[in-house]
Enzyme design. Structure first.
Site, PDB file in Angstrom:
ATOM      1  CE  LYS A  81      -3.104  -1.189  -0.721  1.00 24.67           C
ATOM      2  NZ  LYS A  81      -3.459  -2.180  -1.876  1.00 24.67           N
ATOM      3  N   GLY A  83       2.523   2.170  -2.852  1.00 24.33           N
ATOM      4  CA  GLY A  83       2.681   2.624  -4.148  1.00 24.33           C
ATOM      5  C   GLY A  83       3.454   1.590  -5.047  1.00 24.33           C
ATOM      6  CB  THR A  84       3.135  -2.210  -4.929  1.00 26.91           C
ATOM      7  OG1 THR A  84       3.190  -2.011  -3.555  1.00 26.91           O
ATOM      8  CG2 THR A  84       3.714  -3.299  -5.721  1.00 26.91           C
ATOM      9  CD1 TRP A  86       2.722   5.825 -10.264  1.00 26.50           C
ATOM     10  CD2 TRP A  86       2.828   6.795  -7.979  1.00 26.50           C
ATOM     11  NE1 TRP A  86       2.799   7.464 -10.273  1.00 26.50           N
ATOM     12  CE2 TRP A  86       2.989   7.997  -9.129  1.00 26.50           C
ATOM     13  CE3 TRP A  86       3.118   7.167  -6.784  1.00 26.50           C
ATOM     14  CZ2 TRP A  86       2.992   9.112  -8.718  1.00 26.50           C
ATOM     15  CZ3 TRP A  86       3.108   8.341  -6.434  1.00 26.50           C
ATOM     16  CH2 TRP A  86       3.109   9.517  -7.215  1.00 26.50           C
ATOM     17  CG  HIS A 146       5.043  -6.925  -0.728  1.00 28.03           C
ATOM     18  ND1 HIS A 146       4.940  -5.477  -1.280  1.00 28.03           N
ATOM     19  CD2 HIS A 146       3.761  -7.401  -0.911  1.00 28.03           C
ATOM     20  CE1 HIS A 146       3.954  -5.205  -1.795  1.00 28.03           C
ATOM     21  NE2 HIS A 146       2.984  -6.408  -1.811  1.00 28.03           N
ATOM     22  NE  ARG A 168       0.461   6.553   0.512  1.00 23.23           N
ATOM     23  CZ  ARG A 168      -0.757   6.196  -0.002  1.00 23.23           C
ATOM     24  NH1 ARG A 168      -1.289   5.034  -0.106  1.00 23.23           N
ATOM     25  NH2 ARG A 168      -1.784   7.240  -0.380  1.00 23.23           N
ATOM     26  CB  SER A 176      -3.845   2.772   1.685  1.00 21.61           C
ATOM     27  OG  SER A 176      -3.742   2.174   0.491  1.00 21.61           O
ATOM     28  CE  LYS A 301     -10.695  10.214  -0.619  1.00 24.59           C
ATOM     29  NZ  LYS A 301     -10.817  10.683   0.691  1.00 24.59           N
ATOM     30  N   GLY A 302      -5.227   7.754  -4.086  1.00 27.09           N
ATOM     31  CA  GLY A 302      -3.997   8.245  -4.842  1.00 27.09           C
ATOM     32  C   GLY A 302      -3.743   9.455  -4.084  1.00 27.09           C
TER      33      GLY A 302
HETATM   34  P1  A3P Z   1      -4.865   4.782  -1.624  1.00 27.71           P
HETATM   35  O1  A3P Z   1      -5.723   3.585  -0.900  1.00 27.71           O
HETATM   36  O2  A3P Z   1      -4.357   5.925  -0.459  1.00 27.71           O
HETATM   37  O3  A3P Z   1      -5.645   5.593  -2.621  1.00 27.71           O
HETATM   38  P2  A3P Z   1      -0.170  -0.613  -3.801  1.00 27.71           P
HETATM   39  O4  A3P Z   1       0.225  -0.120  -5.233  1.00 27.71           O
HETATM   40  O5  A3P Z   1       1.320  -0.606  -2.988  1.00 27.71           O
HETATM   41  O6  A3P Z   1      -1.258  -1.570  -3.258  1.00 27.71           O
HETATM   42  O7  A3P Z   1      -0.873   0.949  -3.193  1.00 27.71           O
HETATM   43  C1  A3P Z   1      -1.976   1.117  -3.196  1.00 27.71           C
HETATM   44  C2  A3P Z   1      -1.991   2.720  -3.011  1.00 27.71           C
HETATM   45  O8  A3P Z   1      -1.477   3.424  -4.196  1.00 27.71           O
HETATM   46  C3  A3P Z   1      -3.497   3.127  -2.967  1.00 27.71           C
HETATM   47  O9  A3P Z   1      -3.573   4.330  -2.171  1.00 27.71           O
HETATM   48  C4  A3P Z   1      -3.757   3.662  -4.378  1.00 27.71           C
HETATM   49  O10 A3P Z   1      -4.786   4.316  -4.697  1.00 27.71           O
HETATM   50  C5  A3P Z   1      -2.357   4.206  -4.853  1.00 27.71           C
HETATM   51  N1  A3P Z   1      -2.141   4.149  -6.284  1.00 27.71           N
HETATM   52  C6  A3P Z   1      -2.167   3.167  -7.200  1.00 27.71           C
HETATM   53  N2  A3P Z   1      -1.710   3.675  -8.524  1.00 27.71           N
HETATM   54  C7  A3P Z   1      -1.203   4.879  -8.352  1.00 27.71           C
HETATM   55  C8  A3P Z   1      -0.864   5.971  -9.132  1.00 27.71           C
HETATM   56  N3  A3P Z   1      -0.622   5.504 -10.424  1.00 27.71           N
HETATM   57  N4  A3P Z   1      -0.250   7.273  -8.576  1.00 27.71           N
HETATM   58  C9  A3P Z   1      -0.328   7.354  -7.236  1.00 27.71           C
HETATM   59  N5  A3P Z   1      -1.111   6.414  -6.243  1.00 27.71           N
HETATM   60  C10 A3P Z   1      -1.379   5.346  -6.692  1.00 27.71           C
END
Ligand code: A3P
Length: 349
Positions: A81, A83-84, A86, A146, A168, A176, A301-302
């Site tokens: 959670k 930013g994996t 991303w 992870h 993060r 998240s 929400k990002g």
């Molecule tokens: P939120 O729940 O705060 O919105 P992971 O990819 O490690 O599972 O993390 C998920 C978190 O990254 C979620 O945060 C998700 O919305 C956010 N996320 C996914 N894609 C993203 C992107 N391209 N840019 C920014 N945040 C992103």
């Protein structure tokens, strides 16, 4: 059945199947491990100092035992959670940018998780010795995990392969994870209350927890060996994507040329990997990941600072104290809101 229901059912049945597949030797190991109730289905087991879900424990040990790194490999390592999704998109798009035409970007047809396969939650999930030859779309290989630093396969630590890590601020990460876990809980399970899981989070009892140990292991290792580990923060990417991307490209050994910069390649990568763009793509709105998670659940929400919509003042106080205790003297700091002043920067720089 919609994707959310299918996801819940798939996660629960996968966990059951994985638990049934434990052989005697593995059962014996599992019996020796401290155990806690999982935030989704199944249990959490404390293995080598970190809490693993019953789904990922066995595949993680297979990965740890059998994986052979190449010097050219790039491994995306993340705390869940943080930013994996991303970072997978950004690293893929940067590393392989000369392999595809701009209007045929693979992210238009595949999810970041399909393009950069996760080792313990995907590649090793059903197979202790998968064929890694054809697992990556392009070479050099780009894979994700992870796994905490101390538990990495020795060949990753000993080879010249590179690690890109992202974390993060713990408040946003926690919210998240809480909301994500609730989405995946079985129909028969009650929703996790914020109070209950907040306490567990503070005690480090959550997937891959304790958060601070995971983050600090990679932080310290990156300080010792910055050519091997690039340590990134979600909030920095949000604040200044272009310079973070240039840094990433340099680290990967594929710096942007002056021509590329002039042509706007950096902005193009930032754009296609942006939350808004990825969230709207059809491919990210249908189907399930190998781990059972609906692809769309990786996008919520990002934002930086969404924690302030959920955490009570007393929760914030407890977490601030924890952050102070854990990160004191480490040199690691986090930003907690997107329009942050130096004073509001808890602990924290
Ligand atoms: P939120 O729940 O705060 O919105 P992971 O990819 O490690 O599972 O993390 C998920 C978190 O990254 C979620 O945060 C998700 O919305 C956010 N996320 C996914 N894609 C993203 C992107 N391209 N840019 C920014 N945040 C992103």
């Amino acid at each position: 059945m919609d994707a959310a229901e299918a996801g819940k059912a798939r996660v629960a049945s996968l966990i059951q199947d994985v638990e049934k597949s434990y052989d005697d030797e593995f059962q014996q190991l599992v019996h020796t491990l401290p155990k806690e109730e999982g935030w989704v289905s199944g249990s959490l087991y404390l293995y080598q100092g970190f809490w693993w879900s019953s789904l990922a424990l066995k595949p993680m040990i297979s990965f740890q035992t059998h994986f052979q790194a190449f010097d050219s490999d790039v491994i995306v390592v993340t705390f869940p959670k943080c930013g994996t999704t991303w970072l997978k998109a950004l690293t893929f798009s940067t590393l392989y940018r000369d392999r595809f035409a701009r209007d045929e970007h693979p992210l238009l047809a595949s999810t970041p998780h399909q393009l950069v396969r996760h080792l313990e939650y995907d590649v090793y999930i059903n197979n202790p010795c998968p064929d890694l030859e054809n697992i990556c779309v392009y070479k050099p290989r780009l894979l994700a995990t992870h796994v905490p630093h101390a538990s990495l396969p020795t060949s990753i630590k000993d080879s010249k392969c590179k690690i890109v890590y992202i974390c993060r601020n713990p408040m946003d990460m926690f919210i998240s994870l809480w909301l994500f876990s609730n989405k995946l809980r079985d129909e028969n399970q009650e929703s996790l209350s914020l109070d209950k899981v907040f306490d567990k989070f503070c005690r480090g009892i959550h997937i891959l927890g304790p958060f601070f140990d995971h983050v600090l292991e990679y932080w310290n290792a990156s300080q010792e060996n910055p050519d091997k580990i690039l340590f990134l923060k979600y909030e920095d990417l949000k604040e200044d994507m272009n310079s973070q991307l240039k840094h990433l490209a340099m680290f990967l050994g594929v710096p942007f040329t002056v021509d590329e910069e002039r042509q706007g390649v950096v902005e193009e990568i930032a754009n296609i990997c942006s939350f808004e763009k990825l969230k709207e793509l059809e491919v990210n709105n249908k189907g399930l990941h190998t781990s059972g998670v609906p692809h769309k659940d990786f996008f919520r929400k990002g934002k930086v600072g969404d924690w302030s919509n959920y955490l009570t003042p007393s929760m914030v106080e407890r977490l601030e104290k924890l952050i102070q205790d854990k990160l004191d003297n480490s040199g690691l700091t986090f930003k907690f809101s997107s329009k942050i002043s130096q004073d509001e920067n808890v602990g924290f720089a």
